[in-house]
Design a protein around this motif. Structure first.
Motif, PDB file in Angstrom:
ATOM      1  N   LEU A  32     -34.631  33.205 -94.838  1.00 26.88           N
ATOM      2  CA  LEU A  32     -34.596  34.372 -93.961  1.00 26.88           C
ATOM      3  C   LEU A  32     -33.774  34.088 -92.708  1.00 26.88           C
ATOM      4  O   LEU A  32     -32.992  34.940 -92.255  1.00 26.88           O
ATOM      5  CB  LEU A  32     -36.017  34.782 -93.581  1.00 26.88           C
ATOM      6  CG  LEU A  32     -36.843  35.464 -94.676  1.00 26.88           C
ATOM      7  CD1 LEU A  32     -38.295  35.627 -94.222  1.00 26.88           C
ATOM      8  CD2 LEU A  32     -36.246  36.823 -95.036  1.00 26.88           C
ATOM      9  N   ALA A  33     -33.940  32.896 -92.153  1.00 28.78           N
ATOM     10  CA  ALA A  33     -33.208  32.545 -90.928  1.00 28.78           C
ATOM     11  C   ALA A  33     -31.707  32.538 -91.154  1.00 28.78           C
ATOM     12  O   ALA A  33     -30.923  32.852 -90.241  1.00 28.78           O
ATOM     13  CB  ALA A  33     -33.665  31.185 -90.421  1.00 28.78           C
ATOM     14  N   GLU A  34     -31.286  32.222 -92.383  1.00 28.41           N
ATOM     15  CA  GLU A  34     -29.862  32.178 -92.716  1.00 28.41           C
ATOM     16  C   GLU A  34     -29.386  33.475 -93.361  1.00 28.41           C
ATOM     17  O   GLU A  34     -28.248  33.550 -93.829  1.00 28.41           O
ATOM     18  CB  GLU A  34     -29.585  30.997 -93.653  1.00 28.41           C
ATOM     19  CG  GLU A  34     -29.820  29.635 -93.026  1.00 28.41           C
ATOM     20  CD  GLU A  34     -28.832  29.322 -91.922  1.00 28.41           C
ATOM     21  OE1 GLU A  34     -27.692  29.828 -91.981  1.00 28.41           O
ATOM     22  OE2 GLU A  34     -29.208  28.587 -90.980  1.00 28.41           O
ATOM     23  N   ARG A 302     -31.721  23.513 -96.638  1.00 31.27           N
ATOM     24  CA  ARG A 302     -30.335  23.700 -97.086  1.00 31.27           C
ATOM     25  C   ARG A 302     -30.207  23.874 -98.599  1.00 31.27           C
ATOM     26  O   ARG A 302     -29.375  24.647 -99.073  1.00 31.27           O
ATOM     27  CB  ARG A 302     -29.469  22.528 -96.622  1.00 31.27           C
ATOM     28  CG  ARG A 302     -29.034  22.649 -95.187  1.00 31.27           C
ATOM     29  CD  ARG A 302     -28.052  21.561 -94.817  1.00 31.27           C
ATOM     30  NE  ARG A 302     -27.837  21.576 -93.377  1.00 31.27           N
ATOM     31  CZ  ARG A 302     -27.667  20.492 -92.634  1.00 31.27           C
ATOM     32  NH1 ARG A 302     -27.690  19.297 -93.204  1.00 31.27           N
ATOM     33  NH2 ARG A 302     -27.464  20.589 -91.333  1.00 31.27           N
ATOM     34  N   ALA A 303     -30.970  23.119 -99.372  1.00 30.00           N
ATOM     35  CA  ALA A 303     -30.870  23.241-100.826  1.00 30.00           C
ATOM     36  C   ALA A 303     -31.262  24.647-101.262  1.00 30.00           C
ATOM     37  O   ALA A 303     -30.600  25.253-102.121  1.00 30.00           O
ATOM     38  CB  ALA A 303     -31.757  22.207-101.511  1.00 30.00           C
ATOM     39  N   ALA A 304     -32.317  25.172-100.680  1.00 26.84           N
ATOM     40  CA  ALA A 304     -32.769  26.526-101.018  1.00 26.84           C
ATOM     41  C   ALA A 304     -31.751  27.578-100.590  1.00 26.84           C
ATOM     42  O   ALA A 304     -31.454  28.516-101.335  1.00 26.84           O
ATOM     43  CB  ALA A 304     -34.126  26.799-100.366  1.00 26.84           C
ATOM     44  N   VAL A 305     -31.219  27.428 -99.395  1.00 27.85           N
ATOM     45  CA  VAL A 305     -30.228  28.388 -98.895  1.00 27.85           C
ATOM     46  C   VAL A 305     -28.969  28.348 -99.749  1.00 27.85           C
ATOM     47  O   VAL A 305     -28.391  29.384-100.091  1.00 27.85           O
ATOM     48  CB  VAL A 305     -29.908  28.107 -97.413  1.00 27.85           C
ATOM     49  CG1 VAL A 305     -28.714  28.930 -96.948  1.00 27.85           C
ATOM     50  CG2 VAL A 305     -31.131  28.407 -96.542  1.00 27.85           C
ATOM     51  N   ASP A 306     -28.541  27.141-100.122  1.00 24.53           N
ATOM     52  CA  ASP A 306     -27.351  27.000-100.961  1.00 24.53           C
ATOM     53  C   ASP A 306     -27.548  27.712-102.292  1.00 24.53           C
ATOM     54  O   ASP A 306     -26.651  28.424-102.773  1.00 24.53           O
ATOM     55  CB  ASP A 306     -27.051  25.514-101.177  1.00 24.53           C
ATOM     56  CG  ASP A 306     -25.894  25.288-102.122  1.00 24.53           C
ATOM     57  OD1 ASP A 306     -24.749  25.577-101.732  1.00 24.53           O
ATOM     58  OD2 ASP A 306     -26.119  24.826-103.263  1.00 24.53           O
ATOM     59  N   TRP A 307     -28.716  27.519-102.915  1.00 28.11           N
ATOM     60  CA  TRP A 307     -29.011  28.197-104.184  1.00 28.11           C
ATOM     61  C   TRP A 307     -28.983  29.708-104.009  1.00 28.11           C
ATOM     62  O   TRP A 307     -28.393  30.425-104.825  1.00 28.11           O
ATOM     63  CB  TRP A 307     -30.374  27.733-104.694  1.00 28.11           C
ATOM     64  CG  TRP A 307     -30.889  28.485-105.880  1.00 28.11           C
ATOM     65  CD1 TRP A 307     -30.601  28.256-107.198  1.00 28.11           C
ATOM     66  CD2 TRP A 307     -31.792  29.601-105.861  1.00 28.11           C
ATOM     67  NE1 TRP A 307     -31.269  29.160-107.995  1.00 28.11           N
ATOM     68  CE2 TRP A 307     -32.008  29.991-107.195  1.00 28.11           C
ATOM     69  CE3 TRP A 307     -32.440  30.292-104.836  1.00 28.11           C
ATOM     70  CZ2 TRP A 307     -32.846  31.056-107.529  1.00 28.11           C
ATOM     71  CZ3 TRP A 307     -33.278  31.354-105.161  1.00 28.11           C
ATOM     72  CH2 TRP A 307     -33.479  31.729-106.497  1.00 28.11           C
TER      73      TRP A 307
END
Length: 337
Positions: A32-34, A302-307
């Motif tokens: 959510l933040a990203e 980061r891994a979650a955001v990248d996915w």
């Protein structure tokens, strides 16, 4: 409803979050933040967990089970539940035609990992696993140094992850539910970091010793280990040594390190002042210390955001996930199974 499987690159993916404990909530908040997703639904058996998550995602439908979650109009599911449930839940979501991002370990054994990956390939859906230490700036810099040949030929790797604490959930100490103890909980990150950094070379031999409260455990023990030491040999001649533990009297909260020794120099990632979150990286030329990265570094999500961002861009099955089978195979051999 059928899955939305949105391919509109201008629209954020609609995600469902299954398991709303600390990790699940943290990954949701990071996305959510990203601005990486829409939180369409949240699911957890605990009303307290659902209420807490709803404060971060007030527009999400709050549910109590995976079955309810799979009836929603979603593009993907983020899973942060006990390890024993990962395989079944990931398969159910993939069979529904949904992309999946799952906490580590994706599954307890190499066979379970392979089944999930086969389902993702068949469904042509993006599958991700939260091997989050790859996404620290410290490890990114070290991997770049190795790939670019700055260390020469890497012939030895030393890894450790000692946690002064241990899991507070009973399932984590049941080998049938967790797949093992500290080696699958912490050592999975170490095995992955070594192989990922070195380009996933073939592993030719694995030896290990597992201990519980100072007593060595036989293969197939009904106890989980709280201390593990292992060595694995690579086809390129490199030797990898690792140690990990829960509740070790080590004088600080955690010791998390990855040292790479090459013919032209060395490099290491180390946690700072016993922190679980702050990491530094440096290269070494003899006694010379060359900083590569220092905290602060907000790497946890980061891994979650990248996915999620890859999913938003229309990404389907990505064969790079297949390396998880090699990591799981090494761990199976650590456990003698």
């Amino acid at each position: 409803m059928s899955p939305s499987n949105n391919n509109n690159k201008n629209e954020l993916p609609r995600l469902g979050f299954l398991g709303l404990g600390w990790i699940g909530l943290n990954r949701m908040q990071a996305m959510l933040a990203e601005n990486a997703c829409q939180v369409a639904a949240i699911a957890d058996p605990s009303a307290e967990m659902r209420e807490r998550a709803a404060q971060a995602a007030p527009g999400a439908v709050a549910l109590s089970s995976l079955d309810e979650l799979l009836l929603q109009d979603l593009d993907g599911v983020v899973i942060a539940t006990p390890s024993a449930l990962h395989a079944q839940q990931s398969l159910a979501a993939l069979w529904r035609g949904l992309a999946v991002f799952c906490q580590k370990p994706l599954a307890r054994t190499a066979g379970e990992n392979q089944a999930i990956i086969d389902a993702a390939r068949q469904a042509d859906r993006l599958l991700g696993c939260d091997l989050s230490y790859r996404h620290t700036e410290a490890m990114r810099r070290i991997r770049n140094a190795v790939v670019e040949g700055e260390l020469g030929s890497v012939y030895a790797v030393d890894l450790l992850f000692h946690n002064a604490y241990g899991p507070d959930k009973s399932w984590a100490r049941d080998p049938a539910l967790a797949g093992g103890g500290c080696a699958i909980d912490l050592g999975i990150h170490l095995v992955d970091l070594a192989l990922w950094t070195l380009g996933f070379p073939e592993v030719t031999n694995v030896s290990s010793r597992l201990y519980a409260q100072g007593q060595q455990l036989p293969a197939g023990s009904a106890q989980v280990e709280d201390y593990a030491v292992a060595q694995f040999d690579l086809a390129n001649g490199c030797v990898v040594r690792m140690a990990c533990s829960w509740n070790l009297p080590f004088g600080r909260d955690a010791a998390i390190e990855a040292h790479f020794h090459g013919t032209r120099g060395g490099a290491a990632m180390t946690n700072v002042n016993g922190s679980f979150y702050d990491f530094a990286a440096a290269r070494f030329q003899g006694t010379q210390h060359i900083p590569l990265a220092d905290p602060p570094d907000a790497w946890g999500g980061r891994a979650a955001v990248d996915w999620a961002r890859r999913l938003a861009g229309g990404a389907r099955y990505d064969k790079s996930i297949e390396t998880l089978v090699q990591v799981a195979t090494v761990l199976d051999r650590v456990y003698g199974r």
